[in-house]
Design a protein around this motif. Structure first.
Motif, PDB file in Angstrom:
ATOM      1  N   ARG A  78      -1.761  -8.142  -2.392  1.00 58.58           N
ATOM      2  CA  ARG A  78      -3.124  -7.777  -2.001  1.00 58.58           C
ATOM      3  C   ARG A  78      -3.330  -7.914  -0.497  1.00 58.58           C
ATOM      4  NH1 ARG A  78      -7.144 -10.088  -6.687  1.00 58.58           N
ATOM      5  NH2 ARG A  78      -6.108  -9.119  -8.425  1.00 58.58           N
ATOM      6  N   THR A  95      -7.548  -1.583  -0.383  1.00 58.40           N
ATOM      7  CA  THR A  95      -6.645  -1.700  -1.515  1.00 58.40           C
ATOM      8  C   THR A  95      -7.367  -1.192  -2.751  1.00 58.40           C
ATOM      9  OG1 THR A  95      -5.472  -3.613  -0.598  1.00 58.40           O
ATOM     10  CG2 THR A  95      -5.347  -3.298  -2.979  1.00 58.40           C
ATOM     11  N   ARG A 145      -8.800   2.202   4.813  1.00 52.66           N
ATOM     12  CA  ARG A 145      -8.307   0.827   5.001  1.00 52.66           C
ATOM     13  C   ARG A 145      -8.797  -0.026   3.825  1.00 52.66           C
ATOM     14  NH1 ARG A 145     -10.564  -0.892  10.628  1.00 52.66           N
ATOM     15  NH2 ARG A 145     -12.430  -0.044   9.605  1.00 52.66           N
ATOM     16  N   GLY A 162      -3.030   4.726   1.250  1.00 51.52           N
ATOM     17  CA  GLY A 162      -1.867   4.226   1.974  1.00 51.52           C
ATOM     18  C   GLY A 162      -1.256   5.304   2.840  1.00 51.52           C
ATOM     19  N   GLU A 206       0.847  -1.199   0.000  1.00 48.58           N
ATOM     20  CA  GLU A 206       0.000   0.000   0.000  1.00 48.58           C
ATOM     21  C   GLU A 206       0.880   1.246   0.000  1.00 48.58           C
ATOM     22  OE1 GLU A 206      -3.026  -0.559  -0.507  1.00 48.58           O
ATOM     23  OE2 GLU A 206      -3.077  -2.682  -0.019  1.00 48.58           O
TER      24      GLU A 206
END
Length: 358
Positions: free
Chosen positions: A358, A149, A147, A211, A60
């Protein structure tokens, strides 16, 4: 003198023309390709490679915060805020698949972007604040990190969006946010006006770049030369001087030079724009660098060109100028020699970040 030259888009996309550079006079590039040691590494996203040059790695990367930091004349950020890129895109169906397309520079104006961003701020006031630093670079400012991806827009262009949906703890929130943003933008008068004029509508945004910085970026060289905001943001966060690309300055100080002008033409299969940009880089960079390498002024040049074919790496050292048996290598011949990857069928996820990321 050491120069690292990063040129995303230098390698024309694999699945199209066999000879996109045919007929172009690229003697400087051919000299560098022939004189240096070259290899083609496996595919890796461009943003990952750029971040690693600054000592950043991991699943991230805070690309939204870093790109926003590199924007010129942007409104000041609130202390402690976090950023997502929220770039305007067009979604359209091809058969049964919903594909994403970005807007090239010049296709949108700030006058068109402003009412669309204002509409998003009315609907999502509790989530954060949207802003447009350019017609095609929008942001969402948050009070706390997301929080989730989220995949970079470059990974998704021209591909089915179903393979790149948000993942992680807050995945449902961000999936819902993007769906609701589609409704807002699709129904907006500005988007309807574009459609009525025969132009592509701004009917969605693509959120990416979530991130947090685990540590400050590290300076990869004494100076960074770039015009794209992500490179400039990384340089500013690392505390290294940054300015526009200039060959004379690069030959006076060890430099990282990012030439970003071929990236969008390659993504959007704009062959004429790509060829024009390549000729400009030949005149402004490849020919002078070949000359500097030939007379010993340039000790080391590393050319790195990320693409969907893989990443071309070329290293040229000053001692290589004495190796007379190394003949120029035509760029078009190099493109033809790189085997294309397996064809991505519409229902098959394309290569992107590895599963372990991931």
């Amino acid at each position: 003198m050491h120069i690292q030259l990063l040129i995303p888009g230098l390698l024309w996309p694999a699945a199209t023309l066999l000879g996109p550079a045919s007929g172009l006079a690229l003697d400087g590039l051919a000299t560098l390709l022939g004189r240096g040691r070259r290899q083609v590494r496996e595919f890796e996203p461009y943003d990952r490679q750029l971040a690693r040059l600054f000592g950043l790695d991991g699943a991230e990367l805070p690309l939204g915060t870093l790109r926003r930091l590199g924007e010129a004349d942007a409104p000041p950020a609130r202390p402690g805020s976090h950023w997502l890129c929220a770039d305007p895109v067009n979604l359209s169906f091809a058969r049964e698949h919903l594909l994403l397309y970005a807007f090239p520079d010049g296709e949108l104006t700030l006058d068109e972007a402003a009412p669309l961003v204002a509409a998003l701020n009315e609907v999502f006031a509790d989530l954060g604040r949207f802003e447009a630093c350019s017609p095609t670079r929008w942001y969402l400012q948050l009070d706390k990190p997301a929080r989730v991806t989220l995949y970079p827009v470059d990974d998704v262009i021209g591909r089915p969006v179903k393979h790149f949906l948000p993942e992680g703890d807050d995945a449902r929130l961000w999936q819902r946010t993007m769906n609701e943003a589609q409704i807002v933008l699709y129904n907006h008068a500005a988007s309807r006006a574009r459609e009525a004029a025969g132009q592509r509508a701004v009917n969605s945004i693509w959120l990416w770049g979530a991130g947090e910085l685990a540590h400050a970026p590290l300076a990869p060289a004494k100076a960074v030369q770039a015009t794209d905001p992500l490179s400039l943001g990384l340089a500013r966060a690392a505390g290294v001087p940054a300015g526009a690309p200039d060959i004379a300055d690069a030959l006076r100080s060890d430099s990282l030079v990012v030439l970003d002008t071929l990236r969008k033409p390659a993504q959007q299969l704009d062959l004429e724009g790509w060829r024009d940009g390549l000729q400009a880089i030949e005149h402004d960079w490849f020919a002078p660098l070949a000359a500097a390498s030939g007379d010993g002024r340039l000790k080391t040049l590393r050319l790195c060109a990320p693409s969907d074919r893989g990443t071309l790496d070329v290293e040229v050292r000053s001692a290589d100028r004495w190796k007379f048996w190394r003949k120029p290598h035509a760029f078009d011949a190099l493109l033809k020699s790189i085997a294309p990857p397996p064809l991505d069928l519409p229902g098959t996820p394309p290569p992107t970040h590895s599963p372990t990321d991931r």
